[in-house]
Motif scaffolding. Structure first.
Motif, mmCIF file in Angstrom:
data_model
loop_
_atom_site.group_PDB
_atom_site.id
_atom_site.type_symbol
_atom_site.label_atom_id
_atom_site.label_comp_id
_atom_site.label_asym_id
_atom_site.label_seq_id
_atom_site.Cartn_x
_atom_site.Cartn_y
_atom_site.Cartn_z
ATOM 1 N N LYS A 16 43.962 48.614 21.359
ATOM 2 C CA LYS A 16 43.270 47.354 21.138
ATOM 3 C C LYS A 16 41.755 47.537 21.272
ATOM 4 O O LYS A 16 41.272 48.425 21.967
ATOM 5 N N GLY A 17 41.015 46.658 20.591
ATOM 6 C CA GLY A 17 39.570 46.632 20.726
ATOM 7 C C GLY A 17 39.134 45.410 21.513
ATOM 8 O O GLY A 17 39.860 44.400 21.551
ATOM 9 N N TYR A 18 37.957 45.462 22.137
ATOM 10 C CA TYR A 18 37.508 44.391 23.020
ATOM 11 C C TYR A 18 36.007 44.146 22.888
ATOM 12 O O TYR A 18 35.219 45.101 22.866
ATOM 13 N N TRP A 19 35.647 42.873 22.807
ATOM 14 C CA TRP A 19 34.253 42.479 23.009
ATOM 15 C C TRP A 19 34.039 42.358 24.513
ATOM 16 O O TRP A 19 34.692 41.543 25.175
ATOM 17 N N VAL A 20 33.156 43.167 25.058
ATOM 18 C CA VAL A 20 32.849 43.135 26.495
ATOM 19 C C VAL A 20 31.405 42.678 26.644
ATOM 20 O O VAL A 20 30.480 43.337 26.158
ATOM 21 N N LYS A 21 31.219 41.546 27.307
ATOM 22 C CA LYS A 21 29.887 40.986 27.488
ATOM 23 C C LYS A 21 29.394 41.300 28.900
ATOM 24 O O LYS A 21 30.076 41.002 29.882
ATOM 25 N N VAL A 22 28.197 41.910 28.990
ATOM 26 C CA VAL A 22 27.650 42.309 30.282
ATOM 27 C C VAL A 22 26.284 41.662 30.481
ATOM 28 O O VAL A 22 25.577 41.351 29.525
ATOM 29 N N SER A 23 25.913 41.479 31.741
ATOM 30 C CA SER A 23 24.664 40.785 32.075
ATOM 31 C C SER A 23 23.471 41.720 32.174
ATOM 32 O O SER A 23 22.344 41.266 32.382
ATOM 33 N N GLN A 24 23.699 43.038 32.052
ATOM 34 C CA GLN A 24 22.603 44.003 32.067
ATOM 35 C C GLN A 24 23.085 45.297 31.413
ATOM 36 O O GLN A 24 24.291 45.507 31.233
ATOM 37 N N ASP A 25 22.160 46.152 31.011
ATOM 38 C CA ASP A 25 22.529 47.457 30.473
ATOM 39 C C ASP A 25 23.248 48.262 31.557
ATOM 40 O O ASP A 25 22.829 48.257 32.728
ATOM 41 N N LEU A 26 24.332 48.951 31.181
ATOM 42 C CA LEU A 26 25.055 49.741 32.170
ATOM 43 C C LEU A 26 25.908 50.803 31.482
ATOM 44 O O LEU A 26 26.130 50.776 30.266
ATOM 45 N N THR A 27 26.402 51.748 32.294
ATOM 46 C CA THR A 27 27.319 52.784 31.831
ATOM 47 C C THR A 27 28.712 52.470 32.360
ATOM 48 O O THR A 27 28.888 52.219 33.550
ATOM 49 N N LEU A 28 29.695 52.479 31.455
ATOM 50 C CA LEU A 28 31.077 52.171 31.822
ATOM 51 C C LEU A 28 31.955 53.388 31.606
ATOM 52 O O LEU A 28 31.860 54.059 30.579
ATOM 53 N N GLN A 29 32.782 53.677 32.598
ATOM 54 C CA GLN A 29 33.858 54.664 32.448
ATOM 55 C C GLN A 29 35.108 54.034 33.029
ATOM 56 O O GLN A 29 35.107 53.561 34.172
ATOM 57 N N TRP A 30 36.186 53.983 32.244
ATOM 58 C CA TRP A 30 37.389 53.284 32.692
ATOM 59 C C TRP A 30 37.948 53.892 33.971
ATOM 60 O O TRP A 30 37.972 55.115 34.130
ATOM 61 N N GLU A 31 38.415 53.033 34.864
ATOM 62 C CA GLU A 31 39.013 53.466 36.127
ATOM 63 C C GLU A 31 40.473 53.833 35.872
ATOM 64 O O GLU A 31 41.246 53.027 35.365
ATOM 65 N N LEU A 32 40.865 55.056 36.229
ATOM 66 C CA LEU A 32 42.209 55.537 35.910
ATOM 67 C C LEU A 32 43.061 55.825 37.137
ATOM 68 O O LEU A 32 44.258 56.031 37.026
ATOM 69 N N GLU A 33 42.481 55.845 38.308
ATOM 70 C CA GLU A 33 43.220 56.297 39.489
ATOM 71 C C GLU A 33 44.238 55.270 39.970
ATOM 72 O O GLU A 33 45.388 55.604 40.223
ATOM 73 N N ALA A 34 43.806 54.016 40.106
ATOM 74 C CA ALA A 34 44.698 52.993 40.652
ATOM 75 C C ALA A 34 45.307 52.188 39.516
ATOM 76 O O ALA A 34 44.610 51.512 38.782
ATOM 77 N N VAL A 35 46.615 52.287 39.357
ATOM 78 C CA VAL A 35 47.313 51.553 38.305
ATOM 79 C C VAL A 35 48.422 50.733 38.945
ATOM 80 O O VAL A 35 49.174 51.226 39.778
ATOM 81 N N THR A 36 48.538 49.481 38.555
ATOM 82 C CA THR A 36 49.578 48.618 39.093
ATOM 83 C C THR A 36 50.177 47.792 37.973
ATOM 84 O O THR A 36 49.518 47.475 36.996
ATOM 85 N N SER A 37 51.453 47.449 38.120
ATOM 86 C CA SER A 37 52.110 46.602 37.122
ATOM 87 C C SER A 37 52.282 45.174 37.637
ATOM 88 O O SER A 37 52.950 44.367 37.033
ATOM 89 N N SER A 38 51.683 44.882 38.787
ATOM 90 C CA SER A 38 51.767 43.547 39.370
ATOM 91 C C SER A 38 50.515 42.757 39.011
ATOM 92 O O SER A 38 49.410 43.143 39.370
ATOM 93 N N PHE A 39 50.685 41.650 38.292
ATOM 94 C CA PHE A 39 49.562 40.859 37.825
ATOM 95 C C PHE A 39 49.435 39.580 38.641
ATOM 96 O O PHE A 39 50.422 38.912 38.937
#
Length: 280
Positions: A157-180
């Motif tokens: 999927k693709g996503y529009w991600v709106k941020v309040s300032q310039d930044l560098t993003l790297q997805w977090e992969l360590e903690a994964v949960t199936s509980s929402f």
């Protein structure tokens, strides 16, 4: 190399690529659906396929892994679907995104079905104000956290991600949960169907004065120029209501344009009644 699969519907599909071949030109990437594809749109670029000439025209010439893409199909049937396969090399999970203040149309490279607050690093999440996917959205409330029908990030999927300032993003992969913490109610097909458009807006409704929705099939519907442009099952405070816009294609004709103010109606499922809503 791995094969990634998409099931695409008529009109615009907001996707991203978790694997890509060495040749990322449009002719190669979309070879398997060249007879069905009308055009491709990403942030600031687009291309249209001239079918009878077998040519792509526009500023978009290749696919890159950090971007999200609207892939627009012309299947001559609003209910039709096609299978789209791409054979490529997996994208490095550690890929970094350079996000600019405002809205950025990006890919998702990570584990599948990960809650928003898990996939976003703790030092980045406070600066992410809104996320929009195909047909749903989420708002990062400063006190209540994430609100809206968009709950997880999903592969492909693709996503529009709106941020309040310039930044560098790297997805977090360590903690994964199936509980929402949040649940999105299933949307049943109804007389309030609408076509997906590549132009989308979302309105968050915190409450409806005078009565409280109680039926899981209660909905709020948006209209522009008398046409249904979105609907959503009522899901409590800050339910997000889509309002699709006119992106110049036939499937969105008569939808909202810049400057329009949508009308909203509440559908009382128990009494099968539409109630007009007003707001200041």
């Amino acid at each position: 190399m791995v094969t990634i699969n998409f099931t695409l519907h008529d009109g615009p599909n907001l996707i991203s690529y978790s694997a890509l071949p060495s040749d990322v030109g449009l002719d190669n990437i979309f070879a398997s659906i060249e007879d069905d594809i009308y055009g491709v749109v990403t942030e600031g670029q687009s291309a249209v396929r001239i079918s009878n000439l077998g040519l792509w025209v526009g500023s978009l010439t290749e696919i890159i892994p950090t971007k999200g893409y609207w892939v627009i199909l012309d299947l001559d049937d609003v209910f039709a679907e096609v299978n789209y396969e791409v054979l490529g090399f997996p994208i490095d999970f550690n890929i970094q995104y350079q996000l600019e203040e405002g809205a950025n149309l990006i890919s998702y490279i990570g584990n599948d079905s990960v809650p928003l607050n898990t996939a976003l690093p703790d030092d980045v999440e406070p600066y992410v104000t809104d996320i929009i996917a195909e047909g749903n959205a989420a708002y990062n409330h400063p006190l209540a956290g994430w609100l809206g029908s968009l709950i997880t990030f999903n592969i492909g999927k693709g996503y529009w991600v709106k941020v309040s300032q310039d930044l560098t993003l790297q997805w977090e992969l360590e903690a994964v949960t199936s509980s929402f913490g949040r649940v999105t109610l299933p949307e049943e097909s109804s007389t309030f169907n609408f076509n997906q458009s590549s132009q989308q807006a979302f309105y968050y409704i915190s409450e409806i004065n005078g009565f409280t929705p109680t039926n899981i099939d209660d909905k709020i519907i948006s209209y522009c120029h008398g046409n249904i442009t979105g609907s959503r099952n009522w899901n409590g405070i800050y339910t997000d209501i889509p309002a699709m816009g006119d992106d110049g294609n036939n499937y969105s004709e008569g939808y909202c344009r810049i400057g329009d103010i949508p009308q909203f109606k509440f559908y009382d499922a128990e009494n099968d009644e539409l109630i007009s809503l007003e707001s200041n």
